[in-house]
Each structure stands twice: as C-alpha cells, then as structure tokens.
Design an enzyme around this catalytic site. Structure first.
Site, mmCIF file in Angstrom:
data_model
loop_
_atom_site.group_PDB
_atom_site.id
_atom_site.type_symbol
_atom_site.label_atom_id
_atom_site.label_comp_id
_atom_site.label_asym_id
_atom_site.label_seq_id
_atom_site.Cartn_x
_atom_site.Cartn_y
_atom_site.Cartn_z
ATOM 1 N N HIS A 1 8.349 -31.746 12.247
ATOM 2 C CA HIS A 1 8.096 -32.903 13.095
ATOM 3 C C HIS A 1 7.254 -33.910 12.313
ATOM 4 O O HIS A 1 7.026 -33.741 11.099
ATOM 5 C CB HIS A 1 7.395 -32.477 14.395
ATOM 6 N N GLY B 1 4.178 -34.505 12.143
ATOM 7 C CA GLY B 1 3.002 -33.960 11.477
ATOM 8 C C GLY B 1 3.327 -33.413 10.099
ATOM 9 O O GLY B 1 2.614 -33.680 9.121
ATOM 10 N N HIS B 2 4.425 -32.646 10.005
ATOM 11 C CA HIS B 2 4.856 -32.131 8.706
ATOM 12 C C HIS B 2 5.245 -33.283 7.768
ATOM 13 O O HIS B 2 4.936 -33.257 6.569
ATOM 14 C CB HIS B 2 6.066 -31.209 8.871
ATOM 15 N N GLN C 1 1.495 -13.330 11.443
ATOM 16 C CA GLN C 1 0.516 -14.133 12.170
ATOM 17 C C GLN C 1 0.807 -14.208 13.667
ATOM 18 O O GLN C 1 0.105 -14.896 14.402
ATOM 19 C CB GLN C 1 0.419 -15.540 11.576
#
Length: 278
Positions: free
Chosen positions: A30, A32-33, A57
C-alpha cells in the site's frame, strides 16, 4: 526486475553489488510501503524489496491464514516503481525444516504489543536477521507505524554490530487519519468509518500530556474508556519515552504514545511522537 525465490539465487544475484537499500515487507503493498521504496530510491539504485509473510511473528494460525496474499498485484506495483530486485521466498526456503533458531530480544519486547502477542518480536527479529545476512544491505527502511518494532530493530543492529543504517519513515495516513496498513482491507465498511478513532484518541492524549492537566494514568484511562465505549477492544494506550520505550521519567521531553486495539476482528496499531517544550 529480477524476481528471486531462493536464498541461493539471491546470494548469486546480489554478489558484487554495492550500496544496497533494503525494504522488507509482508506484501499486500500500500502507500506506506511505496513511501519506504521511494525513500530508498533516493539513496540507491540497488533496491531489494522482500515479500515474505513470516509465520514466526503470528500468534494465531487463523490470523496467519487470513493475512492478505497479493503477490501478483505486488509485483505489478514494484515493476511500476522500477525496482531492481524482489525476494519472494517460500516458507520452506527460509525456515529450517527441523527447528529454526530464534533471536531472543531484551525485556521491552515483552511489553506493549509483545505483552499481547508473546514471541511476536522474536519472530520478527529472527527473519529480519536472516534477511540481513542474505542481502547485506547498507541501509534498510522501516515504517514508524510499527514504532516498537523499529525501536527493537535499531537495538538489534546496534547489539549485533550490523553495519546497516536503519531509517524510520513517517506513517502514511488516509484522508481521515487512519494509518495505512494491510489489515485495513479486512475492516467492514462500518468499522472502517470508526477506525480513525484510534488516532483521534492518541492526539487527544498528546494534547493533555502537553497541557499537564492530568496524570498519565488518568489520560490513558480516559482514552481507553472512550474507545471501549465506542465498541473497540483495547489492548493498551500507553505514554512512553521515545528514547527507551519505558515509562517516562520526570524530566522526559521526547515522548511517544502507542496504542493497539481491535475493531471487529481486526487489530490495529498506531502511535504519535512529540516533544514537550520546557
């Protein structure tokens, strides 16, 4: 664009390259990446983006199963961004079939998100170390939305003497303040409308801390009550030192407020950094 699927192929492909910039992701890319990649492109032409959904994780098999997998779309985005190398390994290629040796982090990894997701950050650190050892980047980019993760990776790099510069990039937000996250796609339409409330409460807490009209405990308790009343299930809302992630000392001025809460079945995290002027 070279799309690489095995460790051996990655090592051979990157052999002899200098000044490598690395952006680790779990895919479902998205804005952000994209911001991380754009920042990486300012310092190097040799950019490696990894796409690996790390099972170590996840605390829930169901959460791991439901995590968005969009490799075809991700590769299309990365091609448009003119990325040189994409490392998209299988789980079998990265993890040992017997027992993967895991990194153990300092105690702060068991607080905040670590308290509610036991072993989460140890799992993150284990795969990040593997990727660092394979790629040998000179610089690596991480989003500040995962503030505790960024803090721990900086500590890891320092403690293990990795010659890597770790760069934190500011959180990218939607028009209503919601932090961009792959998990946002899992929100119902109704919950998506409510989701900005988390960031709103962090901002309200920040103003109260600056005004010094209430104790930290009172500020945290009020914001928690507001979100719980609105239908959230809050894990924590916590005022911390941005330097140590511990509870602030009396004369602390570099602050961060971190929060994690579930809306419907989707767990969201966010934070806000600020400085208290003397």
């Amino acid at each position: 664009m070279d799309v690489i699927h095995t460790q051996n192929q990655l090592i051979q492909t990157l052999k002899g390259l200098t000044h490598i910039a690395f952006v680790p992701t779990m895919g479902n890319l998205h804005e952000g990446h994209i911001k991380l990649i754009q920042e990486a492109s300012k310092v190097s032409r040799n950019i490696v983006v990894s796409i690996f959904i790390n099972p170590l994780q996840f605390n829930s098999k169901e959460d791991f199963k439901n995590y968005p997998r969009t490799l075809k779309e991700d590769l299309s985005i990365l091609k448009e961004l003119d990325i040189s190398f994409v490392f998209a390994p299988s789980e079998e290629d990265i993890l040992d079939s017997l027992k993967t040796i895991e990194i153990k982090l300092p105690g702060i990894a068991n607080d905040l998100c670590g308290k509610f997701r036991p072993g989460h950050f140890n799992g993150v650190a284990t795969i990040v170390c593997k990727l660092f050892n394979l790629i040998h980047p000179d610089i690596a980019f991480f989003g500040k939305k995962d503030f505790q993760q960024l803090f721990l990776i900086k500590a890891l790099v320092k403690q293990l003497n990795y010659p890597i510069e770790i760069v934190g990039i500011d959180t990218v937000r939607d028009h209503d303040g919601l932090a961009k996250s792959s998990r946002n796609n899992l929100l119902s339409l109704e919950d998506r409308k409510k989701a900005p409330q988390l960031f709103e409460q962090l901002n309200a807490m920040k103003e109260k801390v600056i005004q010094k009209t209430s104790s930290f405990k009172e500020i945290e308790a009020h914001a928690l009550s507001v979100l719980n009343t609105s239908g959230w299930s809050v894990d924590y809302l916590s005022i911390r030192s941005a330097q140590s992630l511990e509870n602030p000392v009396h004369d602390e001025n570099q602050m961060v407020i971190l929060g994690a809460a579930t809306l419907g079945s989707v767990r969201l995290i966010d934070n806000i950094e600020f400085c208290i002027q003397d």
